[in-house]
Scaffold this motif. Structure first.
Motif, PDB file in Angstrom:
ATOM      1  N   CYS A  40      42.217  60.700  50.398  1.00 43.39           N
ATOM      2  CA  CYS A  40      43.549  61.041  50.883  1.00 43.39           C
ATOM      3  C   CYS A  40      44.282  59.749  51.230  1.00 43.39           C
ATOM      4  CB  CYS A  40      43.420  61.938  52.103  1.00 43.39           C
ATOM      5  SG  CYS A  40      44.979  62.595  52.653  1.00 43.39           S
ATOM      6  N   LEU A  41      45.004  59.225  50.265  1.00 44.09           N
ATOM      7  CA  LEU A  41      45.617  57.911  50.396  1.00 44.09           C
ATOM      8  C   LEU A  41      46.919  57.888  49.619  1.00 44.09           C
ATOM      9  CD1 LEU A  41      45.144  54.906  51.323  1.00 44.09           C
ATOM     10  CD2 LEU A  41      44.065  54.562  49.110  1.00 44.09           C
ATOM     11  N   LYS A  42      47.966  57.461  50.253  1.00 42.63           N
ATOM     12  CA  LYS A  42      49.274  57.394  49.599  1.00 42.63           C
ATOM     13  C   LYS A  42      49.592  55.982  49.117  1.00 42.63           C
ATOM     14  CE  LYS A  42      53.175  59.700  48.869  1.00 42.63           C
ATOM     15  NZ  LYS A  42      53.230  60.754  47.893  1.00 42.63           N
ATOM     16  N   PHE A  43      49.369  54.972  49.988  1.00 37.96           N
ATOM     17  CA  PHE A  43      49.706  53.583  49.674  1.00 37.96           C
ATOM     18  C   PHE A  43      48.510  52.680  49.929  1.00 37.96           C
ATOM     19  CE2 PHE A  43      53.607  55.557  51.365  1.00 37.96           C
ATOM     20  CZ  PHE A  43      54.409  55.463  50.242  1.00 37.96           C
ATOM     21  N   SER A  44      48.207  51.798  48.979  1.00 39.54           N
ATOM     22  CA  SER A  44      47.122  50.848  49.193  1.00 39.54           C
ATOM     23  C   SER A  44      47.238  49.672  48.228  1.00 39.54           C
ATOM     24  CB  SER A  44      45.757  51.511  48.994  1.00 39.54           C
ATOM     25  OG  SER A  44      44.722  50.585  49.233  1.00 39.54           O
ATOM     26  N   ASN A  45      46.838  48.516  48.723  1.00 40.66           N
ATOM     27  CA  ASN A  45      46.719  47.315  47.893  1.00 40.66           C
ATOM     28  C   ASN A  45      45.257  46.873  47.812  1.00 40.66           C
ATOM     29  OD1 ASN A  45      49.524  47.233  47.512  1.00 40.66           O
ATOM     30  ND2 ASN A  45      49.799  46.103  49.413  1.00 40.66           N
ATOM     31  N   ASN A  46      44.350  47.777  48.114  1.00 38.18           N
ATOM     32  CA  ASN A  46      42.933  47.452  48.103  1.00 38.18           C
ATOM     33  C   ASN A  46      42.477  47.143  46.677  1.00 38.18           C
ATOM     34  OD1 ASN A  46      39.923  48.401  47.829  1.00 38.18           O
ATOM     35  ND2 ASN A  46      40.244  47.824  49.968  1.00 38.18           N
ATOM     36  N   SER A  47      41.810  46.029  46.512  1.00 34.54           N
ATOM     37  CA  SER A  47      41.428  45.571  45.173  1.00 34.54           C
ATOM     38  C   SER A  47      40.370  46.448  44.517  1.00 34.54           C
ATOM     39  CB  SER A  47      40.927  44.131  45.238  1.00 34.54           C
ATOM     40  OG  SER A  47      39.733  44.066  45.986  1.00 34.54           O
ATOM     41  N   TYR A  48      39.474  47.053  45.285  1.00 32.17           N
ATOM     42  CA  TYR A  48      38.393  47.835  44.689  1.00 32.17           C
ATOM     43  C   TYR A  48      38.910  49.096  44.005  1.00 32.17           C
ATOM     44  CZ  TYR A  48      35.774  44.729  47.685  1.00 32.17           C
ATOM     45  OH  TYR A  48      35.287  43.615  48.309  1.00 32.17           O
ATOM     46  N   ILE A  49      39.906  49.715  44.584  1.00 33.33           N
ATOM     47  CA  ILE A  49      40.376  50.983  44.027  1.00 33.33           C
ATOM     48  C   ILE A  49      41.517  50.815  43.022  1.00 33.33           C
ATOM     49  CG2 ILE A  49      39.567  52.343  45.974  1.00 33.33           C
ATOM     50  CD1 ILE A  49      42.454  52.408  47.002  1.00 33.33           C
ATOM     51  N   GLN A  50      41.959  49.588  42.797  1.00 33.58           N
ATOM     52  CA  GLN A  50      43.040  49.359  41.832  1.00 33.58           C
ATOM     53  C   GLN A  50      42.574  49.598  40.395  1.00 33.58           C
ATOM     54  OE1 GLN A  50      46.142  49.001  42.841  1.00 33.58           O
ATOM     55  NE2 GLN A  50      45.441  48.905  44.944  1.00 33.58           N
ATOM     56  N   ASN A  51      41.313  49.322  40.132  1.00 33.75           N
ATOM     57  CA  ASN A  51      40.811  49.397  38.757  1.00 33.75           C
ATOM     58  C   ASN A  51      39.880  50.575  38.514  1.00 33.75           C
ATOM     59  OD1 ASN A  51      42.180  46.996  38.113  1.00 33.75           O
ATOM     60  ND2 ASN A  51      40.541  45.809  39.036  1.00 33.75           N
ATOM     61  N   TYR A  52      39.908  51.544  39.394  1.00 30.60           N
ATOM     62  CA  TYR A  52      39.030  52.698  39.217  1.00 30.60           C
ATOM     63  C   TYR A  52      39.769  53.953  39.646  1.00 30.60           C
ATOM     64  CZ  TYR A  52      34.829  55.483  38.996  1.00 30.60           C
ATOM     65  OH  TYR A  52      33.906  56.434  38.654  1.00 30.60           O
ATOM     66  N   ASP A  53      39.628  54.992  38.917  1.00 27.35           N
ATOM     67  CA  ASP A  53      40.384  56.207  39.148  1.00 27.35           C
ATOM     68  C   ASP A  53      39.726  57.077  40.225  1.00 27.35           C
ATOM     69  OD1 ASP A  53      42.350  58.113  38.840  1.00 27.35           O
ATOM     70  OD2 ASP A  53      41.292  59.120  37.211  1.00 27.35           O
ATOM     71  N   ILE A  54      39.823  56.643  41.467  1.00 23.05           N
ATOM     72  CA  ILE A  54      39.312  57.466  42.561  1.00 23.05           C
ATOM     73  C   ILE A  54      40.439  57.931  43.469  1.00 23.05           C
ATOM     74  CG2 ILE A  54      37.048  56.365  42.528  1.00 23.05           C
ATOM     75  CD1 ILE A  54      37.832  54.965  45.165  1.00 23.05           C
ATOM     76  N   SER A  55      41.666  57.544  43.155  1.00 22.36           N
ATOM     77  CA  SER A  55      42.780  57.866  44.029  1.00 22.36           C
ATOM     78  C   SER A  55      44.077  57.867  43.232  1.00 22.36           C
ATOM     79  CB  SER A  55      42.853  56.814  45.142  1.00 22.36           C
ATOM     80  OG  SER A  55      44.038  56.940  45.877  1.00 22.36           O
ATOM     81  N   SER A  56      45.034  58.656  43.696  1.00 22.40           N
ATOM     82  CA  SER A  56      46.348  58.671  43.055  1.00 22.40           C
ATOM     83  C   SER A  56      47.367  57.884  43.885  1.00 22.40           C
ATOM     84  CB  SER A  56      46.818  60.113  42.863  1.00 22.40           C
ATOM     85  OG  SER A  56      46.920  60.750  44.126  1.00 22.40           O
TER      86      SER A  56
END
Length: 159
Positions: A40-56
């Motif tokens: 449950c995440l709207k905004f993020s600049n986290n590098s780990y989740i930028q390249n993997y489809d675990i969040s919209s």
């Protein structure tokens, strides 16, 4: 079973051990088709989740820096998470850090919390800057008493 992860660590960290832990946990959980996992995440600049489809999620003002940016991002994400949690469309909530904001919205749903370390408690006298953070200490204390299940990532943390 539907497991919901909240925004906290992916808001607070662009890089770091805690967000890496939750990234790996969610990634492994999504590979297992028995459970339905959602971040449950709207905004993020986290590098780990930028390249993997675990969040919209979408990047948060990625090329802009200003005082209060992280705080604004946290407020927006916390509002989003609180709204989602209040709908109770999950079986278990797994907060990704120690903020207790979700307790007022969780109703009769269960949650589990991961204790990553006890640094604030163990080294409070040696490092006064850690010991002065009573907020995290109190949040951890409240969560450990209210959580039906607690995960400790090491034997040392469990002790």
């Amino acid at each position: 079973m539907k497991i919901l992860y909240d925004h906290q660590t992916f808001t607070q960290q662009d890089y770091g051990g805690i967000s890496r832990y939750f990234y790996e946990l969610i990634k492994l959980g999504k590979a297992d088709n028995e459970n339905d996992l959602e971040l449950c995440l709207k905004f993020s600049n986290n590098s780990y989740i930028q390249n993997y489809d675990i969040s919209s999620h979408i990047p948060f003002l990625n090329k802009t820096e200003f005082r209060g940016k992280r705080r604004l991002q946290n407020l927006l994400n916390q509002y989003n998470s609180s709204s989602y949690i209040s709908k109770n469309n999950f079986d278990i909530l797994h907060p990704t850090y120690y903020d207790t904001y979700f307790l007022k919205n969780i109703k009769n749903k269960k949650f589990t919390v991961t204790f990553l370390d006890m640094i604030h408690e163990k080294f409070a006298s040696k490092y006064p800057e850690l010991g002065n953070n009573k907020k995290i200490f109190n949040q951890k204390k409240e969560l450990i008493y209210k959580a039906p299940k607690v995960i400790a990532i090491s034997e040392s943390t469990r002790n």
